[in-house]
Each structure stands twice: as structure tokens, then as C-alpha cells.
Design an enzyme around this catalytic site. Structure first.
Site, PDB file in Angstrom:
ATOM      1  N   HIS A  72      21.726  30.385  43.330  1.00 26.90           N
ATOM      2  CA  HIS A  72      22.051  28.958  43.413  1.00 26.90           C
ATOM      3  C   HIS A  72      21.940  28.494  44.861  1.00 26.90           C
ATOM      4  CE1 HIS A  72      24.426  28.410  39.427  1.00 26.90           C
ATOM      5  NE2 HIS A  72      23.239  28.955  39.262  1.00 26.90           N
ATOM      6  N   TYR A 199      31.941  21.085  39.971  1.00 27.38           N
ATOM      7  CA  TYR A 199      33.391  20.999  40.192  1.00 27.38           C
ATOM      8  C   TYR A 199      33.795  19.550  39.973  1.00 27.38           C
ATOM      9  CZ  TYR A 199      33.141  25.547  42.597  1.00 27.38           C
ATOM     10  OH  TYR A 199      32.948  26.876  42.903  1.00 27.38           O
ATOM     11  N   PRO A 289      41.060  30.694  42.708  1.00 34.02           N
ATOM     12  CA  PRO A 289      39.635  30.975  42.479  1.00 34.02           C
ATOM     13  C   PRO A 289      38.691  29.816  42.794  1.00 34.02           C
ATOM     14  CG  PRO A 289      40.815  30.796  40.394  1.00 34.02           C
ATOM     15  CD  PRO A 289      41.829  30.704  41.464  1.00 34.02           C
ATOM     16  N   LYS A 293      36.279  33.228  46.235  1.00 39.53           N
ATOM     17  CA  LYS A 293      36.320  34.112  47.399  1.00 39.53           C
ATOM     18  C   LYS A 293      36.914  35.500  47.128  1.00 39.53           C
ATOM     19  CE  LYS A 293      34.505  31.574  50.538  1.00 39.53           C
ATOM     20  NZ  LYS A 293      33.238  31.609  49.834  1.00 39.53           N
ATOM     21  N   TYR A 381      31.448  28.050  51.793  1.00 40.33           N
ATOM     22  CA  TYR A 381      31.186  28.408  50.398  1.00 40.33           C
ATOM     23  C   TYR A 381      30.290  29.651  50.292  1.00 40.33           C
ATOM     24  CZ  TYR A 381      30.653  27.719  45.390  1.00 40.33           C
ATOM     25  OH  TYR A 381      30.695  27.906  44.028  1.00 40.33           O
TER      26      TYR A 381
HETATM   27  C1  LIG Z   1      39.938  34.072  36.356  1.00 44.24           C
HETATM   28  C2  LIG Z   1      39.481  34.627  37.679  1.00 44.24           C
HETATM   29  C3  LIG Z   1      38.308  34.131  38.247  1.00 44.24           C
HETATM   30  C4  LIG Z   1      37.867  34.646  39.462  1.00 44.24           C
HETATM   31  N1  LIG Z   1      36.703  34.150  40.002  1.00 44.24           N
HETATM   32  C5  LIG Z   1      36.237  34.654  41.172  1.00 44.24           C
HETATM   33  C6  LIG Z   1      34.964  34.245  41.728  1.00 44.24           C
HETATM   34  O1  LIG Z   1      34.236  33.414  41.171  1.00 44.24           O
HETATM   35  N2  LIG Z   1      34.548  34.813  42.892  1.00 44.24           N
HETATM   36  C7  LIG Z   1      35.312  35.763  43.540  1.00 44.24           C
HETATM   37  O2  LIG Z   1      34.883  36.271  44.598  1.00 44.24           O
HETATM   38  N3  LIG Z   1      36.513  36.189  43.019  1.00 44.24           N
HETATM   39  C8  LIG Z   1      36.995  35.678  41.862  1.00 44.24           C
HETATM   40  N4  LIG Z   1      38.171  36.140  41.325  1.00 44.24           N
HETATM   41  C9  LIG Z   1      38.964  37.145  42.057  1.00 44.24           C
HETATM   42  C10 LIG Z   1      38.461  38.581  41.892  1.00 44.24           C
HETATM   43  O3  LIG Z   1      38.314  38.900  40.534  1.00 44.24           O
HETATM   44  C11 LIG Z   1      39.451  39.558  42.558  1.00 44.24           C
HETATM   45  O4  LIG Z   1      39.735  39.083  43.850  1.00 44.24           O
HETATM   46  C12 LIG Z   1      38.884  40.981  42.653  1.00 44.24           C
HETATM   47  O5  LIG Z   1      38.902  41.596  41.397  1.00 44.24           O
HETATM   48  C13 LIG Z   1      39.733  41.813  43.613  1.00 44.24           C
HETATM   49  O6  LIG Z   1      39.284  43.146  43.611  1.00 44.24           O
HETATM   50  P1  LIG Z   1      40.278  44.326  43.990  1.00 44.24           P
HETATM   51  O7  LIG Z   1      39.474  45.572  43.855  1.00 44.24           O
HETATM   52  O8  LIG Z   1      40.937  44.025  45.268  1.00 44.24           O
HETATM   53  O9  LIG Z   1      41.444  44.271  42.903  1.00 44.24           O
HETATM   54  P2  LIG Z   1      41.370  44.462  41.324  1.00 44.24           P
HETATM   55  O10 LIG Z   1      40.110  43.923  40.776  1.00 44.24           O
HETATM   56  O11 LIG Z   1      42.662  43.925  40.810  1.00 44.24           O
HETATM   57  O12 LIG Z   1      41.324  46.043  41.128  1.00 44.24           O
HETATM   58  C14 LIG Z   1      42.457  46.857  41.349  1.00 44.24           C
HETATM   59  C15 LIG Z   1      42.304  48.133  40.550  1.00 44.24           C
HETATM   60  O13 LIG Z   1      43.421  48.990  40.843  1.00 44.24           O
HETATM   61  C16 LIG Z   1      43.916  49.544  39.653  1.00 44.24           C
HETATM   62  N5  LIG Z   1      45.337  49.877  39.850  1.00 44.24           N
HETATM   63  C17 LIG Z   1      46.387  49.030  39.893  1.00 44.24           C
HETATM   64  N6  LIG Z   1      47.520  49.702  40.100  1.00 44.24           N
HETATM   65  C18 LIG Z   1      47.187  51.007  40.175  1.00 44.24           C
HETATM   66  C19 LIG Z   1      47.938  52.193  40.376  1.00 44.24           C
HETATM   67  N7  LIG Z   1      49.281  52.156  40.532  1.00 44.24           N
HETATM   68  N8  LIG Z   1      47.289  53.355  40.411  1.00 44.24           N
HETATM   69  C20 LIG Z   1      45.930  53.416  40.250  1.00 44.24           C
HETATM   70  N9  LIG Z   1      45.173  52.321  40.056  1.00 44.24           N
HETATM   71  C21 LIG Z   1      45.796  51.129  40.025  1.00 44.24           C
HETATM   72  C22 LIG Z   1      43.688  48.472  38.602  1.00 44.24           C
HETATM   73  O14 LIG Z   1      43.653  49.010  37.291  1.00 44.24           O
HETATM   74  C23 LIG Z   1      42.341  47.898  39.040  1.00 44.24           C
HETATM   75  O15 LIG Z   1      41.259  48.551  38.432  1.00 44.24           O
HETATM   76  C24 LIG Z   1      38.628  35.658  40.116  1.00 44.24           C
HETATM   77  C25 LIG Z   1      39.802  36.159  39.541  1.00 44.24           C
HETATM   78  C26 LIG Z   1      40.231  35.660  38.342  1.00 44.24           C
HETATM   79  C27 LIG Z   1      41.496  36.221  37.725  1.00 44.24           C
END
Ligand SMILES: Cc1cc2nc3c(=O)[nH]c(=O)nc-3n(C[C@H](O)[C@H](O)[C@H](O)COP(=O)(O)OP(=O)(O)OC[C@H]3O[C@@H](n4cnc5c(N)ncnc54)[C@H](O)[C@@H]3O)c2cc1C
Length: 387
Positions: A72, A199, A289, A293, A381
Site C-alpha cells: 500500500h 480510517y 491498534p 504499530k 505511519y
Molecule cells: C485486534 C488487534 C489488532 C492489531 N493490529 C495490529 C496492526 O495492524 N499492526 C501491528 O503492528 N500490531 C497490531 N496489533 C498488535 C500486535 O498483534 C502485538 O503487538 C504483537 O502480537 C506483539 O507481539 P509479542 O511477541 O510482543 O507478544 P504476543 O504476540 O502477545 O506473544 C507473546 C507470546 O508469549 C506467550 N506467553 C505468554 N505468557 C507466557 C509464559 N508465562 N510462558 C511462556 N510463554 C508465554 C504467549 O502465548 C504468546 O505466544 C494488534 C493487536 C490486536 C489485539
């Protein structure tokens, strides 16, 4: 068991870090509470910044993203039922790609299998020990207590994980804003309303037309925090979406196959390091969201920490370990600001009175006219540089 870096959590932060460390010749083991199907199945992010695309390319995992992702070059904003476009590519020289988090995770897990990156799934009752000095991790697997000794621990276990709480409360400070509304999101196998994201700021609340492919749409509506999924049958959802997005969006309706409500929050904990424990991704920070980011910040944290650890293992430079938190936070706060600002500009708050609404409309009209504002919007963005 012993490794150099123990990674807690196999989400985007944990898996990107594991792959980046492997590329630097640093041994890492990932511990994940759930199984692969659960982590891969979570419907979440969809917009990848240029930085994230570049990291996937650097790792050599960008083949599917390049063939299936939708590049995009602009986004659209609806205000007062009128739509205007911001040309991201023209103003920033960069693009974003629509490629779902599920697809990213699929590619990262497949690559981990092929390259032999150790991931231990279904690790129960994970606990971090002696994080200030000589850390080790314990967990239960089939009722047996296991132990992993490591030089460092990377806490990549998301907002509800255990890593952040392993830092003593008096050694960290948290900053938080909880928003008085949520996002109701659906997935439906219908063609997207537009070839780019829309948006919308509407009197009845925010709406977003997004997508996952040319045949799968992802739509969001601002909703009340007390709303339940049952309050939103498909018919009501489509009616409300059509109303808020206005006539420029050509919405095809159909049965949804995923519906969820997400609360919105801004959150940062500082510092992101305590002794031998580093925090990455949602474990350390959350953004609403709106600015797309969250996943992208998890990736930039992984890049910064992998660079710090590589410099440490290669040349023994400890100062790069010390600077990880400050370097990451400098970028995170800018993404927090953008996400907070864009949320404030496009959502209806309980306290938004007639004056507040006029202010939103005036600011959106200014954004529509101003080259400077559109450039600033675009830079944020598509993602600010890592340095
Ligand atoms: C509806 C929605 C829309 C979104 N849209 C966007 C978007 O368009 N663009 C964008 O950049 N971001 C977006 N996000 C945000 C993005 O999904 C998250 O920021 C991203 O998943 C963060 O990654 P992470 O690895 O830090 O955490 P997570 O994805 O939460 O991964 C953490 C992992 O740790 C594991 N875990 C937890 N506790 C334990 C434990 N005690 N022991 C072992 N493992 C554990 C979990 O099972 C999980 O697999 C969105 C989020 C949501 C909810």
C-alpha cells in the site's frame, strides 16, 4: 540444559529475536506456553512497516510476503463523510504491506523448523530465577520440572506474561492510559471496500476498513467496552459500518467468521532491562491498534536487542547492553505518541462535546490541506528509522 539466550514467548518478538540471534551465531532456546496452532491462529496485526519488511528480507523469509502481501502506498481518511488520501510513498519514500500476523508467524515457525531453532511448546508454569545475576528458567513439561541456564533472558511473553513482573516493582515505572472504548473486529470472505485502508471519524464513532487479501476483509468499529459479541449480529455490524464509512467505501457484505472485541490501551514500562533480563514487545509496551504499530515495535525491539547482544558476544562491549533500553524506548515513545494522537483524532470519547468534535473536524481538515502534516503523518505511519 544451557543456552546463551533464553527467550520466553514464541510470538513475533520472541521468534524474530530467535532468528536474528541465530543469524549472528548466538544460541537461543524459545519457551512457549501454548502450541504452534494457538500462536499462529491468533487474528491480530495486518499492517507491516517498511522496517519489518526489510527484516523479513534480511532473514530470507520474505518470499511469501512478496508474492501474497498487498503493498500500500497510501491511506484514506473519512471526516464529515468526505474522504481524502495521504500518499505515504510520495511523502516518505516508503510503503507498508498488508500481510497478516498469522502469515508472518507461519513463515517464522516454518523457518524455525527448517533451521533447527529450538522452540519448546506447551511449557507450563514458566518461572524466571536470579534475573539480576546468573539467570535460569524453570518450567513443567509432562509434569517434569525442567531447567534452562542462560547468560540472558529475553522476556517476549506479551502483556499478560510473567517477565515484566520478574523485575522488582521498585526497579520499574509504568505509564498507562486505558481508553473508554473498544474495537469490535470482524473477518469476512468478501472483497475489501477499497484497495487501500480507510480510517473514518464519524459522529457515532470510529471505523476502519482493512483487509487480509483481495478476497478477505478485516473491519473494525469503535464499540462500548461493555458490549458483548452477541450484541453485534452481522446485520447490525454491516449497517453500522456502511453508515460510518460513508458512500466512498464500496462494502460487500457476507457472513463473518471471526468476531472479537479488543480493549484499547497505551502502556510503557521503563526501563526495559533489569540485570540479565530484557523485555521486548507487548511485555514492555502496548499501543492502541489505530497506528498499526504493535507488531512492528516488537520487531524493532528484536533488531535492537540482537544488535546489542551481537556486539557483546563479538567484542565484549557491555555498553551496548546497557543502552538497549534507552535506544528502544526512544523509538517506542514516538510510536506511543503517534498511536495516541491518531486515536484521539479519530475516536469519539465520552467527554467529546460539540466543541471537542469541532476541534477534531478542524484538525482533520488541516491534515487534509497541509503538506507538512501529511509528511509527518506518513513518516510515522510507515515507521520511523531505527536509529
Ligand atoms: C485486534 C488487534 C489488532 C492489531 N493490529 C495490529 C496492526 O495492524 N499492526 C501491528 O503492528 N500490531 C497490531 N496489533 C498488535 C500486535 O498483534 C502485538 O503487538 C504483537 O502480537 C506483539 O507481539 P509479542 O511477541 O510482543 O507478544 P504476543 O504476540 O502477545 O506473544 C507473546 C507470546 O508469549 C506467550 N506467553 C505468554 N505468557 C507466557 C509464559 N508465562 N510462558 C511462556 N510463554 C508465554 C504467549 O502465548 C504468546 O505466544 C494488534 C493487536 C490486536 C489485539
Amino acid at each position: 540444559m544451557r543456552t546463551q539466550v533464553g527467550i520466553v514467548g514464541a510470538g513475533p518478538a520472541g521468534l524474530f529475536l530467535a532468528h536474528l540471534l541465530r543469524q549472528e551465531g548466538i544460541a537461543a532456546t524459545v519457551l512457549e506456553r501454548h502450541d504452534r496452532a494457538y500462536v499462529e491462529g491468533r487474528v491480530r496485526a495486518g499492517v507491516l512497516e517498511q522496517n519489518t519488511m526489510d527484516v523479513l528480507a534480511r532473514l530470507g523469509f520474505d518470499q511469501r510476503m512478496r508474492s501474497e502481501g498487498l503493498v500500500h502506498e497510501g491511506v484514506n481518511i473519512v471526516s464529515d463523510a468526505k474522504m481524502f488520501r495521504i500518499d505515504l510513498a510520495d511523502r516518505s519514500g516508503k510503503r507498508v504491506v498488508i500481510y497478516g500476523q498469522q502469515e508472518v508467524m507461519h513463515d517464522l515457525f516454518d523457518a524455525a523448523n527448517q533451521l533447527g531453532v529450538p522452540i519448546i511448546f506447551n511449557a507450563n508454569d514458566v518461572k524466571l530465577h536470579d534475573v539480576a545475576t546468573k539467570p535460569y528458567i524453570t518450567w513443567r513439561e509432562d509434569e517434569l520440572l525442567e531447567r534452562l541456564d542462560c547468560d540472558f533472558i529475553a522476556g517476549c511473553d506479551g502483556f499478560h506474561g510473567i517477565s515484566r513482573d520478574s523485575i522488582p516493582p521498585d526497579a520499574r515505572t509504568s505509564f498507562e492510559r486505558v481508553y473508554p472504548f473498544g474495537w469490535l473486529g470482524i473477518l469476512a470472505d468478501v472483497p475489501p471496500a477499497h484497495h487501500e485502508l480507510i480510517y473514518a471519524n464519524h459522529l457515532r464513532g470510529f471505523a476502519l476498513a482493512s483487509m487480509r487479501s483481495r478476497t478477505r476483509s478485516r473491519y473494525y468499529l469503535q464499540c462500548d467496552l461493555h458490549d458483548r459479541i452477541e450484541d453485534w449480529p452481522d446485520e447490525r455490524f454491516w449497517d453500522e459500518l456502511i453508515l460510518r464509512l460513508g458512500p466512498q467505501a464500496h462494502i460487500s457484505t457476507g457472513p463473518s467468521f471471526e468476531k472479537n472485541i479488543t480493549p484499547l490501551r497505551s502502556f510503557v514500562t521503563e526501563p526495559m532491562r533489569y540485570g540479565s533480563l530484557f523485555l521486548l514487545g507487548d511485555a514492555a509496551h502496548i499501543v492502541p491498534p489505530t497506528g498499526a504499530k504493535g507488531l512492528n515495535l516488537a520487531v524493532s525491539d528484536a533488531v535492537m536487542l540482537s544488535e546489542s547482544l551481537a556486539a557483546y558476544y563479538r567484542c565484549g562491549i557491555r555498553s551496548t547492553l546497557d543502552s538497549y533500553s534507552d535506544r528502544a524506548l526512544a523509538r517506542i515513545w514516538k510510536a506511543e505518541r503517534f498511536s495516541w494522537w491518531f486515536t484521539g483524532l479519530t475516536h469519539r470519547f465520552p467527554e467529546t462535546d460539540a466543541f471537542g468534535r469541532k476541534m477534531q473536524t478542524a484538525e482533520l481538515a488541516y491534515l487534509r490541506q497541509s503538506d507538512a502534516l501529511q509528511t509527518a503523518f506518513s513518516e510515522n505511519y510507515v515507521g520511523l528509522p531505527l536509529n
